[in-house]
Design a protein around this motif. Structure first.
Motif, PDB file in Angstrom:
ATOM      1  N   GLU A   1       3.651  -0.434  -2.956  1.00 54.56           N
ATOM      2  CA  GLU A   1       4.195  -0.592  -1.605  1.00 54.56           C
ATOM      3  C   GLU A   1       4.621  -2.038  -1.355  1.00 54.56           C
ATOM      4  O   GLU A   1       5.618  -2.299  -0.682  1.00 54.56           O
ATOM      5  N   PHE A   2       3.864  -2.953  -1.922  1.00 52.51           N
ATOM      6  CA  PHE A   2       4.216  -4.363  -1.800  1.00 52.51           C
ATOM      7  C   PHE A   2       5.596  -4.621  -2.411  1.00 52.51           C
ATOM      8  O   PHE A   2       6.438  -5.304  -1.823  1.00 52.51           O
ATOM      9  N   LEU A   3       5.851  -4.039  -3.565  1.00 51.06           N
ATOM     10  CA  LEU A   3       7.156  -4.192  -4.207  1.00 51.06           C
ATOM     11  C   LEU A   3       8.247  -3.507  -3.393  1.00 51.06           C
ATOM     12  O   LEU A   3       9.381  -3.997  -3.325  1.00 51.06           O
ATOM     13  N   GLN A   4       7.917  -2.369  -2.766  1.00 45.13           N
ATOM     14  CA  GLN A   4       8.900  -1.673  -1.937  1.00 45.13           C
ATOM     15  C   GLN A   4       9.342  -2.532  -0.756  1.00 45.13           C
ATOM     16  O   GLN A   4      10.525  -2.589  -0.421  1.00 45.13           O
ATOM     17  N   ILE A   5       8.376  -3.190  -0.140  1.00 44.38           N
ATOM     18  CA  ILE A   5       8.709  -4.030   1.014  1.00 44.38           C
ATOM     19  C   ILE A   5       9.565  -5.215   0.575  1.00 44.38           C
ATOM     20  O   ILE A   5      10.506  -5.617   1.275  1.00 44.38           O
ATOM     21  N   LEU A   6       9.285  -5.763  -0.594  1.00 44.43           N
ATOM     22  CA  LEU A   6      10.049  -6.906  -1.072  1.00 44.43           C
ATOM     23  C   LEU A   6      11.490  -6.525  -1.399  1.00 44.43           C
ATOM     24  O   LEU A   6      12.422  -7.281  -1.129  1.00 44.43           O
ATOM     25  N   ASP A   7      11.669  -5.342  -2.000  1.00 40.42           N
ATOM     26  CA  ASP A   7      12.998  -4.926  -2.447  1.00 40.42           C
ATOM     27  C   ASP A   7      13.661  -4.091  -1.356  1.00 40.42           C
ATOM     28  O   ASP A   7      13.746  -2.872  -1.441  1.00 40.42           O
TER      29      ASP A   7
END
Length: 661
Positions: free
Chosen positions: A158-164
């Motif tokens: 989810e952290f990567l989703q928010i970043l991208d």
């Protein structure tokens, strides 16, 4: 009888395949598919089937067989009917590994992605083993460890989703499991690996049959347990990783299929393993067909990921199975041991905690996408600040106050729930309370978009309380581990409902993910009003601390002292649900605060409620304020939702808590 069952499963699977091929937006239906199979199809039907339908159906077959066989192997190796690739964290580990590779911009191809997924899944299994080795290896303990690993993997993803932000929609759909394919290459290549693994799996059938009798008996009958179990788990990880490579993480399929086959009377692994694969394939294709019927592609609603549908089916089934798990914790408390509290002066500790909160708030006012100096901050306080500094502080101050209030309420909610359940892992998010609140709030947003703003916290509170009541009614006896497991099933079910509403309403996926991950962005002083009821409930719980203290003494002693045990438990649980749900309405889903803050407070001031709750409230406020500051400053101007930060901080603490002896 086994031949009849096998034939019946095969017939149902063939029928589902035909129906699945007949669904889509291109106007090619089931009759066209049957005509094509009979050799009478036209060119348009041929192009549609080979261009999109057959790759999608083949992907469903590959994923279903992989997950079904993987689940049968894991359940056989662990002798745990609730064990599966998703409940032991394999799917989440593989998902995070592939997501990290994609986020890094590395195009590793099918085999590269599959290898990375395998390593991620293997790392997840290894972590589950490390969390359980040396302790009492009960089914509940293993599943709690698996849930912990899943939280770690999903929080990272989810952290990567928010970043991208540019690829959030694609990551969202893939992260919830989607059978959409761009061609036949991936299903065929990965399908070859799955077929090889499925062919090898029955070779372990006899050993797994003997393992069901217990390790000592199996060892006495010639089974090399220390070799067979790792072999079975490794093969299961390969298959689960293959499924993630094709369609992302699809939950509960590997759990449901073997259980369904056993309910048909098949227990020998030589037949159980292949039937589990066929049953799982049927389930995946049927779920994807149901998703297309519920939200037809031709209607323009967009894709409903198949993993959401399987979660809607599997969550309740997991709850039913968890209700039957024998944990042995009902009388002696949770299998997880809380470290002995160190004596400390309450007033001193509370003053230090308030000082830390003040420091965190001041630092939060200074840093962010635009830093302001200490002198500018001082000038704002004295009323002589520049216009820009005044604007920055006026924007940040309300969200810091909201963050502090939300953290305090969540911490007290954690104390309340844990005191009744007697399990330090009974955090409102893990228990499904926050999920129930989110589902109710989302329902109001969609059904009554013109409703007054005040309706949202009311709906969220009702949803959270309802979820808690359902969990208690299903659990009946408040077994510490069973209640948490049922709560995990409730959380999965409610979040699947939220995802269905998000997709069905064509909401902005990035905004929805941010709210579901917990965010204080753009919160103003009016949001503090939403926390008024939770604050009142928190004060009432502190005032009634004597009754809350007695809940930790079991059943007999509190009753002998005149406590109405059943009513007190329900009141305290509902109070915790009100706190958690009201906070969810204000800031969305923020997890782990109700886990970390109470546990730290116990180590500082002990377990007496009149000291524990205020200390936990201060620590919870500090945690959320710090998380909010970190989230809006580390990658400024990109904001990381506060719930993601608390999850990244809380999961290592949860790992440590599980390992505590």
């Amino acid at each position: 009888m086994p031949k009849l069952i096998t034939g019946g499963v095969a017939v149902v699977l063939c029928a589902v395949i035909v129906v699945h091929l007949g669904l889509g937006a291109a106007g090619v239906g089931v009759l066209d598919v049957l005509s094509f199979v009979a050799g009478n199809g036209d060119e348009n039907t041929r192009n549609v089937l080979w261009g999109s339908r057959i790759p999608r159906t083949l992907a469903g077959l590959v994923v279903g067989i992989a997950l079904g066989v993987s689940g049968a192997l894991i359940q056989g190796a662990t002798r745990n009917p609730l064990a599966a690739p998703d409940t032991l964290g394999v799917n989440a580990g593989a998902y995070f590994a592939v997501a990290a590779l994609a986020f890094a911009g590395v195009n590793a191809g099918v085999f590269g992605n599959g290898g990375v997924a395998f390593l991620g899944g293997l790392a997840a299994v290894a972590l589950v083993y490390l969390l359980t080795v040396g302790g009492v290896l009960t089914p509940g303990r293993v599943l709690l460890a698996g849930a912990t690993v899943s939280l770690i993997g999903m929080a990272g993803a989810e952290f990567l989703q928010i970043l991208d932000e540019h690829q959030t929609r694609g990551l969202f759909f893939w992260g919830n499991g989607s059978l959409m394919q761009t061609g036949l290459d991936r299903p065929l290549v990965v399908g070859a690996v799955v077929l090889a693994g499925a062919a090898l799996a029955p070779l372990l059938a006899r050993s797994l049959d003997l393992l069901s009798l217990g390790d000592e008996t199996a060892q006495a009958m010639g089974v090399q347990v220390n070799r067979v179990r790792p072999m079975a788990l490794s093969l299961a990880v390969v298959l689960a990783a293959a499924a993630v490579t094709v369609a992302g993480p699809i939950g509960f399929v590997g759990l449901i299929a073997p259980v369904a086959v056993r309910l048909l009377g098949i227990h020998g692994h030589s037949l159980l393993i292949p039937l589990a694969g066929l049953t799982a394939a049927t389930l995946v294709l049927a779920a994807d067909a149901a998703a297309q019927v519920a939200l037809p592609p031709s209607a323009g609603y967009g894709e409903l990921p198949v993993g959401i549908v399987t979660a809607l089916i599997g969550g309740p089934i997991f709850i039913v199975l968890a209700r039957r798990v024998i944990t042995g914790d009902a009388d002696r408390g949770a299998a997880v041991v809380v470290a002995q509290a160190r004596k400390s002066r309450f007033v001193t500790a509370l003053v230090i905690g308030c000082g830390l909160l003040a420091v965190a708030a001041v630092v939060g006012l200074r840093v962010g996408d635009m830093d302001i100096s200490w002198s500018d901050l001082a000038s704002v306080v004295t009323g002589s600040g520049q216009e820009m500094a005044n604007a920055v502080v006026s924007f940040r101050l309300p969200r810091i106050l909201v963050a502090a209030g939300a953290g305090a309420c969540l911490a007290i909610a954690g104390v309340a729930v844990q005191s009744v359940v007697r399990n330090p892992l009974a955090e409102p998010g893990l228990m499904g309370i926050t999920g129930g609140a989110s589902a109710a709030a989302m329902l109001v947003i969609l059904v009554i978009p013109s409703a007054p703003v005040a309706v949202l916290p009311v709906a969220a509170t009702a949803g959270g309380v309802l979820a808690m009541v359902i969990i208690v009614l299903i659990a009946r006896q408040l077994d510490p581990t069973r209640v948490v497991l049922i709560g995990l099933g409730m959380a999965a079910t409610t979040m699947a409902l939220v995802n269905v509403m998000v997709v069905g309403a064509q909401m902005n996926i990035t905004a929805a993910l941010t709210w579901l991950a917990g965010s204080t962005y753009a919160r103003d002083l009016s949001t503090l009003g939403w926390l008024l009821l939770p604050a009142v409930v928190a004060v009432m719980l502190i005032v009634g601390g004597r009754a809350v203290n007695m809940l930790a003494l079991g059943d007999d002693l509190p009753r002998s002292l005149g406590l109405a045990l059943g009513r007190t438990r329900m009141l305290v649980l509902c109070g915790g649900a009100l706190l958690a749900a009201g906070t969810a309405a204000a800031v969305g889903t923020v997890g782990f605060v109700g886990l970390v803050a109470p546990h730290l407070a116990r180590r500082i001031v002990g377990t007496a409620t009149h000291r524990l709750m205020p200390m936990a409230a201060v620590l919870g406020a500090v945690l959320v304020v710090v998380a909010d500051t970190v989230g809006r400053s580390v990658l400024a101007p990109t904001e990381i939702p506060v719930g993601i930060v608390t999850a990244l901080l809380g999961t290592p603490y949860l790992v440590w808590l599980l390992r505590a002896k």
